[in-house]
Design a protein around this motif. Structure first.
Motif, PDB file in Angstrom:
ATOM      1  N   GLY A   1       4.922  39.261  63.376  1.00 49.19           N
ATOM      2  CA  GLY A   1       4.055  38.114  63.173  1.00 49.19           C
ATOM      3  C   GLY A   1       2.971  38.060  64.234  1.00 49.19           C
ATOM      4  N   PRO A   2       2.121  37.047  64.184  1.00 51.39           N
ATOM      5  CA  PRO A   2       1.022  36.943  65.156  1.00 51.39           C
ATOM      6  C   PRO A   2       1.539  36.578  66.544  1.00 51.39           C
ATOM      7  CG  PRO A   2       1.091  34.986  63.766  1.00 51.39           C
ATOM      8  CD  PRO A   2       2.118  35.937  63.208  1.00 51.39           C
ATOM      9  N   THR A   3       0.838  37.060  67.561  1.00 46.55           N
ATOM     10  CA  THR A   3       1.145  36.676  68.931  1.00 46.55           C
ATOM     11  C   THR A   3       0.323  35.446  69.320  1.00 46.55           C
ATOM     12  OG1 THR A   3      -0.542  38.203  69.744  1.00 46.55           O
ATOM     13  CG2 THR A   3       1.715  39.030  69.591  1.00 46.55           C
ATOM     14  N   ASP A   4       0.716  34.820  70.397  1.00 49.89           N
ATOM     15  CA  ASP A   4       0.076  33.600  70.905  1.00 49.89           C
ATOM     16  C   ASP A   4       0.194  32.435  69.932  1.00 49.89           C
ATOM     17  OD1 ASP A   4      -0.696  34.664  73.328  1.00 49.89           O
ATOM     18  OD2 ASP A   4      -2.593  35.398  72.564  1.00 49.89           O
ATOM     19  N   GLU A   5       1.106  32.523  68.980  1.00 48.20           N
ATOM     20  CA  GLU A   5       1.384  31.385  68.105  1.00 48.20           C
ATOM     21  C   GLU A   5       2.252  30.389  68.872  1.00 48.20           C
ATOM     22  OE1 GLU A   5       0.408  29.348  65.660  1.00 48.20           O
ATOM     23  OE2 GLU A   5       0.439  31.044  64.284  1.00 48.20           O
ATOM     24  N   ILE A   6       2.074  29.117  68.616  1.00 45.47           N
ATOM     25  CA  ILE A   6       2.853  28.102  69.320  1.00 45.47           C
ATOM     26  C   ILE A   6       3.555  27.197  68.321  1.00 45.47           C
ATOM     27  CG2 ILE A   6       1.267  28.108  71.290  1.00 45.47           C
ATOM     28  CD1 ILE A   6       0.377  25.276  70.314  1.00 45.47           C
ATOM     29  N   GLY A   7       4.669  26.651  68.767  1.00 39.80           N
ATOM     30  CA  GLY A   7       5.358  25.583  68.066  1.00 39.80           C
ATOM     31  C   GLY A   7       5.546  24.426  69.030  1.00 39.80           C
TER      32      GLY A   7
ATOM     33  N   GLN B   1       7.602  14.764  77.562  1.00 35.95           N
ATOM     34  CA  GLN B   1       8.614  15.007  76.539  1.00 35.95           C
ATOM     35  C   GLN B   1       8.238  16.144  75.606  1.00 35.95           C
ATOM     36  OE1 GLN B   1       6.524  12.510  76.663  1.00 35.95           O
ATOM     37  NE2 GLN B   1       6.073  11.591  74.659  1.00 35.95           N
ATOM     38  N   PHE B   2       7.033  16.707  75.757  1.00 31.52           N
ATOM     39  CA  PHE B   2       6.582  17.772  74.869  1.00 31.52           C
ATOM     40  C   PHE B   2       7.074  19.121  75.371  1.00 31.52           C
ATOM     41  CE2 PHE B   2       2.954  14.656  74.792  1.00 31.52           C
ATOM     42  CZ  PHE B   2       3.408  14.002  73.667  1.00 31.52           C
ATOM     43  N   ARG B   3       7.432  19.988  74.434  1.00 32.71           N
ATOM     44  CA  ARG B   3       7.836  21.346  74.742  1.00 32.71           C
ATOM     45  C   ARG B   3       7.052  22.294  73.838  1.00 32.71           C
ATOM     46  NH1 ARG B   3       9.647  18.648  78.133  1.00 32.71           N
ATOM     47  NH2 ARG B   3      11.775  18.560  78.976  1.00 32.71           N
ATOM     48  N   ILE B   4       6.598  23.404  74.402  1.00 29.44           N
ATOM     49  CA  ILE B   4       5.791  24.380  73.676  1.00 29.44           C
ATOM     50  C   ILE B   4       6.573  25.682  73.594  1.00 29.44           C
ATOM     51  CG2 ILE B   4       3.566  25.530  73.514  1.00 29.44           C
ATOM     52  CD1 ILE B   4       3.355  22.501  73.442  1.00 29.44           C
ATOM     53  N   LEU B   5       6.808  26.170  72.384  1.00 26.90           N
ATOM     54  CA  LEU B   5       7.411  27.479  72.168  1.00 26.90           C
ATOM     55  C   LEU B   5       6.284  28.444  71.821  1.00 26.90           C
ATOM     56  CD1 LEU B   5      10.082  29.099  71.962  1.00 26.90           C
ATOM     57  CD2 LEU B   5      10.085  28.575  69.518  1.00 26.90           C
ATOM     58  N   ARG B   6       6.063  29.431  72.701  1.00 28.49           N
ATOM     59  CA  ARG B   6       4.912  30.320  72.569  1.00 28.49           C
ATOM     60  C   ARG B   6       5.384  31.764  72.393  1.00 28.49           C
ATOM     61  NH1 ARG B   6      -0.236  29.355  74.266  1.00 28.49           N
ATOM     62  NH2 ARG B   6       0.538  27.583  75.499  1.00 28.49           N
ATOM     63  N   ALA B   7       4.818  32.463  71.431  1.00 26.00           N
ATOM     64  CA  ALA B   7       5.126  33.874  71.202  1.00 26.00           C
ATOM     65  C   ALA B   7       4.128  34.731  71.966  1.00 26.00           C
ATOM     66  CB  ALA B   7       5.080  34.211  69.713  1.00 26.00           C
ATOM     67  N   VAL B   8       4.622  35.552  72.886  1.00 25.44           N
ATOM     68  CA  VAL B   8       3.754  36.454  73.632  1.00 25.44           C
ATOM     69  C   VAL B   8       3.895  37.887  73.125  1.00 25.44           C
ATOM     70  CG1 VAL B   8       3.792  35.021  75.687  1.00 25.44           C
ATOM     71  CG2 VAL B   8       5.510  36.789  75.417  1.00 25.44           C
ATOM     72  N   LYS B   9       4.925  38.156  72.334  1.00 21.50           N
ATOM     73  CA  LYS B   9       5.088  39.446  71.675  1.00 21.50           C
ATOM     74  C   LYS B   9       5.842  39.211  70.391  1.00 21.50           C
ATOM     75  CE  LYS B   9       7.597  43.821  71.912  1.00 21.50           C
ATOM     76  NZ  LYS B   9       8.557  44.658  72.659  1.00 21.50           N
ATOM     77  N   ASN B  10       5.370  39.810  69.297  1.00 25.90           N
ATOM     78  CA  ASN B  10       6.040  39.635  68.008  1.00 25.90           C
ATOM     79  C   ASN B  10       5.677  40.816  67.115  1.00 25.90           C
ATOM     80  OD1 ASN B  10       7.376  38.737  65.776  1.00 25.90           O
ATOM     81  ND2 ASN B  10       6.320  36.779  65.632  1.00 25.90           N
ATOM     82  N   ARG B  11       6.655  41.651  66.813  1.00 31.14           N
ATOM     83  CA  ARG B  11       6.426  42.787  65.940  1.00 31.14           C
ATOM     84  C   ARG B  11       6.365  42.394  64.471  1.00 31.14           C
ATOM     85  NH1 ARG B  11      10.852  46.683  68.972  1.00 31.14           N
ATOM     86  NH2 ARG B  11       9.536  47.278  70.743  1.00 31.14           N
TER      87      ARG B  11
END
Length: 472
Positions: free
Chosen positions: A259-265, A247-257
């Motif tokens: 904010g930080p990259t590799d951040e997860i929610g 039931q878990f879902r991970i939102l991951r940033a691989v590019k972000n102008r």
């Protein structure tokens, strides 16, 4: 199947890399993909040259500007705002990709419904009818939000709506692969259509200062479908990950102008949609049993957030000529490396056994700091001796068997102390005086992979001379 005839006004474009070929072939010469060349109408010939004085001279400005920082628009969904770098920036373009049915449309519908309380928001669907979107909103309990809905795939019509005086301030396009530009003869979803559609939508969004959220499909390899230039055109690329059985879902940033990259929610899929998880470590360890062999707790870092997750390993005798290696949530290449180091540097014979490795909870780990936790889980499964329930493990392993230091040690130990862990197996500190945090976790320094072996031979063993326990 008859292949299309080669005509002078047609060309063949690779749907994987965008390379153009004058004739059809089974394999793309540029990227090596098979059956990826699709016939498209050739565009009109480009002008041979611009000529002297054809353009307008640019007005250059100083690097130090006088414009004020544009405030971010927060959605109220903390996990989403964290991945975006603190909120959405006016005029930014976000591309959200993920597997089919993972929850991309559900997440973005919840986001625009939150933003609609203070901003003009629009949701344009190219895959569903308006009534279907309304049914999802009613199921999520957010149908009362003042969001403007539309079902269209024509980019010309969408651009005209976004360029009006009463244009929305936030717009969702679901999805970019269904959009088409009527000036091109190729079908929707092709490289040319995806590139042209995204270019037109991004141009109007930048000019009007609209926050544009694009939904993108992914290929079977997990990459965003369409040309790679699409990821360069947008400001942020977010991947929505998760296992169908969890039931878990991970939102991951691989590019972000912005904010930080590799951040997860971290989100949890419920009957009322996606609910945010404020303490993912506690959730990932909720079903953990501390008295089982073959399991260790890894203290990792995802973006700026420390996350504790259980790594499970099973070493069993193999009945096959070639032992099986199955990995879920980690890199199979690093598992092969650790098995080789254990056998060559430590004399531990595992090669004739089947090895299964799993990261519990559906999280995918990419940092090398998990090497020591994986090795501890493998040795625990091989010897039948459980890793102590109050112990966390992290450290990178080199090919000679040495355990290398990793970054943000204090943040990992502090998170472990909050969840009640009392001991840790970590690499040696570079400096005894450096990195002392406000935690009370006892540290057992592991300088070489051999130092792990005595811990799984006799209960309560403290290890050889290179391992020394101390309180940070």
């Amino acid at each position: 199947m008859a292949r299309p005839t080669n005509r002078s006004n047609t060309r063949y474009v690779c749907q994987s890399c965008g390379a153009v070929s004058p004739k059809w072939a089974g394999r793309c010469d540029a990227c090596g993909e098979w059956n990826s060349l699709v016939e498209e109408a050739a565009p009109d010939a480009a002008p041979k040259g611009l000529g002297r004085g054809a353009g307008r001279r640019l007005d250059f400005v100083d690097l130090r500007g006088t414009s004020e920082d544009v405030p971010r628009r927060t959605t109220g969904i903390t996990e989403f705002d964290r991945v975006c770098g603190g909120g959405l920036v006016q005029g930014s373009i976000l591309l959200v990709g993920g597997d089919p049915g993972i929850g991309k449309s559900t997440l973005l519908l919840q986001v625009v419904c939150r933003l609609a309380q203070g901003l003009r928001c629009a949701y344009v669907s190219g895959e569903e009818a308006v009534d279907q979107v309304r049914m999802r909103a009613a199921r999520l309990g957010i149908s009362a939000a003042p969001v403007s809905l539309a079902a269209s795939t024509n980019v010309r019509d969408i651009v005209a709506s976004l360029d009006a005086s009463d244009a929305p301030e936030v717009a969702v396009i679901d999805s970019i692969q269904t959009m088409y530009v009527d000036t091109l003869d190729s079908a929707p979803g092709t490289v040319a259509q995806v590139r042209a559609s995204a270019q037109e939508l991004i141009r109007v969004a930048k000019r009007r200062g609209i926050v544009l959220l694009l939904v993108g499909h992914v290929t079977k390899e997990g990459m965003l479908a369409g040309p790679r230039v699409l990821e360069h055109m947008v400001d942020s690329v977010l991947y929505f990950e998760g296992e169908r059985g969890h039931q878990f879902r991970i939102l991951r940033a691989v590019k972000n102008r912005f904010g930080p990259t590799d951040e997860i929610g971290v989100f949890e899929m419920t009957d009322l949609g996606l609910s945010e998880v404020t303490n993912p470590s506690e959730l990932f360890l909720a079903e953990r049993r501390g008295d089982v062999s073959g399991a260790s707790v890894f203290a990792g870092i995802e973006g700026t957030r420390p996350v504790l997750v259980e790594i499970q390993a099973l070493v069993a005798p193999s009945s096959l000529g070639t032992p099986r290696r199955a990995v879920v949530g980690w890199d199979s290449g690093r598992l092969s490396m650790i098995l080789a180091v254990l056998e060559a540097r430590c004399g531990v014979a595992i090669g004739a056994n089947d090895v299964y490795l799993n990261v519990a909870g559906g999280l995918r780990i990419g940092e090398p700091a998990a090497d020591l936790a994986v090795a501890a889980a493998l040795l625990s499964s091989l010897t039948g001796e459980p890793v102590p329930a109050d112990t966390v493990v992290f450290g990178e392993i080199g090919l000679s068997g040495e355990v290398r230091a990793v970054s943000q040690t204090d943040a990992r130990l502090k998170e472990a102390g909050k969840l009640g862990f009392a001991r840790s197996l970590v690499p040696p500190r570079r400096s005894r005086a450096a990195g002392k945090g406000d935690h009370t976790v006892k540290i057992l320094e592991i300088a070489h992979l051999e130092d792990l072996l005595p811990l799984f031979q006799e209960p309560g063993a403290t290890g050889p001379g290179r391992a020394a326990e101390r309180t940070a």
